[in-house]
Scaffold this active site. Structure first.
Site, mmCIF file in Angstrom:
data_model
loop_
_atom_site.group_PDB
_atom_site.id
_atom_site.type_symbol
_atom_site.label_atom_id
_atom_site.label_comp_id
_atom_site.label_asym_id
_atom_site.label_seq_id
_atom_site.Cartn_x
_atom_site.Cartn_y
_atom_site.Cartn_z
ATOM 1 N N GLY A 64 3.941 6.863 10.732
ATOM 2 C CA GLY A 64 4.720 7.645 9.780
ATOM 3 C C GLY A 64 4.692 9.113 10.153
ATOM 4 O O GLY A 64 4.496 9.479 11.298
ATOM 5 N N THR A 65 4.870 9.961 9.157
ATOM 6 C CA THR A 65 4.889 11.406 9.387
ATOM 7 C C THR A 65 3.486 11.942 9.609
ATOM 8 O O THR A 65 2.539 11.514 8.986
ATOM 9 C CB THR A 65 5.519 12.130 8.184
ATOM 10 O OG1 THR A 65 6.898 11.807 8.130
ATOM 11 C CG2 THR A 65 5.385 13.632 8.286
ATOM 12 N N THR A 66 3.390 12.901 10.505
ATOM 13 C CA THR A 66 2.140 13.604 10.727
ATOM 14 C C THR A 66 2.336 15.063 10.374
ATOM 15 O O THR A 66 3.216 15.730 10.927
ATOM 16 C CB THR A 66 1.698 13.492 12.203
ATOM 17 O OG1 THR A 66 1.565 12.119 12.532
ATOM 18 C CG2 THR A 66 0.398 14.218 12.442
ATOM 19 N N ASP B 58 5.386 16.436 13.080
ATOM 20 C CA ASP B 58 6.329 15.793 13.984
ATOM 21 C C ASP B 58 7.731 16.147 13.500
ATOM 22 O O ASP B 58 7.883 16.879 12.519
ATOM 23 C CB ASP B 58 6.103 14.281 14.019
ATOM 24 C CG ASP B 58 6.409 13.611 12.695
ATOM 25 O OD1 ASP B 58 6.377 14.292 11.654
ATOM 26 O OD2 ASP B 58 6.701 12.407 12.679
ATOM 27 N N LYS C 262 10.397 19.990 9.540
ATOM 28 C CA LYS C 262 9.591 19.654 8.370
ATOM 29 C C LYS C 262 8.738 20.821 7.899
ATOM 30 O O LYS C 262 7.832 20.657 7.093
ATOM 31 C CB LYS C 262 8.711 18.449 8.676
ATOM 32 C CG LYS C 262 9.523 17.181 8.937
ATOM 33 C CD LYS C 262 8.608 16.022 9.235
ATOM 34 C CE LYS C 262 9.425 14.789 9.599
ATOM 35 N NZ LYS C 262 8.562 13.663 9.953
#
Length: 160
Positions: free
Chosen positions: A17-19, A34, A50
């Site tokens: 998923g998102t980091t 990311d 992001k």
């Protein structure tokens, strides 16, 4: 039981998923993330920034539902603008973090988003493996400066 190569789960692809990350150092903080946006197993955008400004020198890193996270950031941005006019000076990062916390808690059943809030920092977003981009935001006492660097122009960790 186990083959010579080990258990099957060791060879499976890891989905993370998102980091997003924040690292404090003497004199500031570094924000990073990311750049991929996914819907289930599909990557729907490889180059989303992001890192979002909440005020002139306050940024946040977004994760979770992109729409929810962006909405929280926009609401906090607006509320901090009004707050800074009311008090006649820049808001404190604590005010931004409190607003994010209060909105996230109040709507915890409806929203799926997580934000890291930081100020007076260097913020960087990198995902060179997907051909993404780096969004670098330098924040200091003089203001902010934003730069965009294409993924193929970024050094990798093993470059000499």
């Amino acid at each position: 039981m186990f083959e010579e190569t080990g258990p099957e789960w060791l060879s499976e692809e890891v989905k993370t998923g998102t980091t997003i990350i924040a690292i404090e150092y003497d004199g500031g903080v570094v924000l990073g993330s990311d750049s991929r946006v996914s819907a289930g197993d599909s990557v729907v955008n490889r180059v989303m920034n992001k890192l979002s400004p909440l005020h002139d020198k306050i940024y946040c890193a977004l994760s979770g539902s992109a729409a929810d996270a962006q909405t929280i950031a926009e609401i906090v941005n607006y509320q901090l603008d009004v707050h800074s006019i009311e008090i006649g000076e820049d808001p404190q990062v604590r005010s931004a973090a409190t607003l994010v916390k209060n909105i996230s808690y109040k709507y915890k059943e409806e929203l799926s988003a997580h934000l890291i809030v930081a100020a007076l920092s260097l913020a960087m977003n990198r995902d060179g493996s997907s051909g993404g981009v780096a969004y670098i935001v330098t924040i200091d006492k003089h203001g902010t400066e934003e730069k965009v660097v294409l993924g193929n122009q970024l050094p990798t960790f093993f470059d000499q």
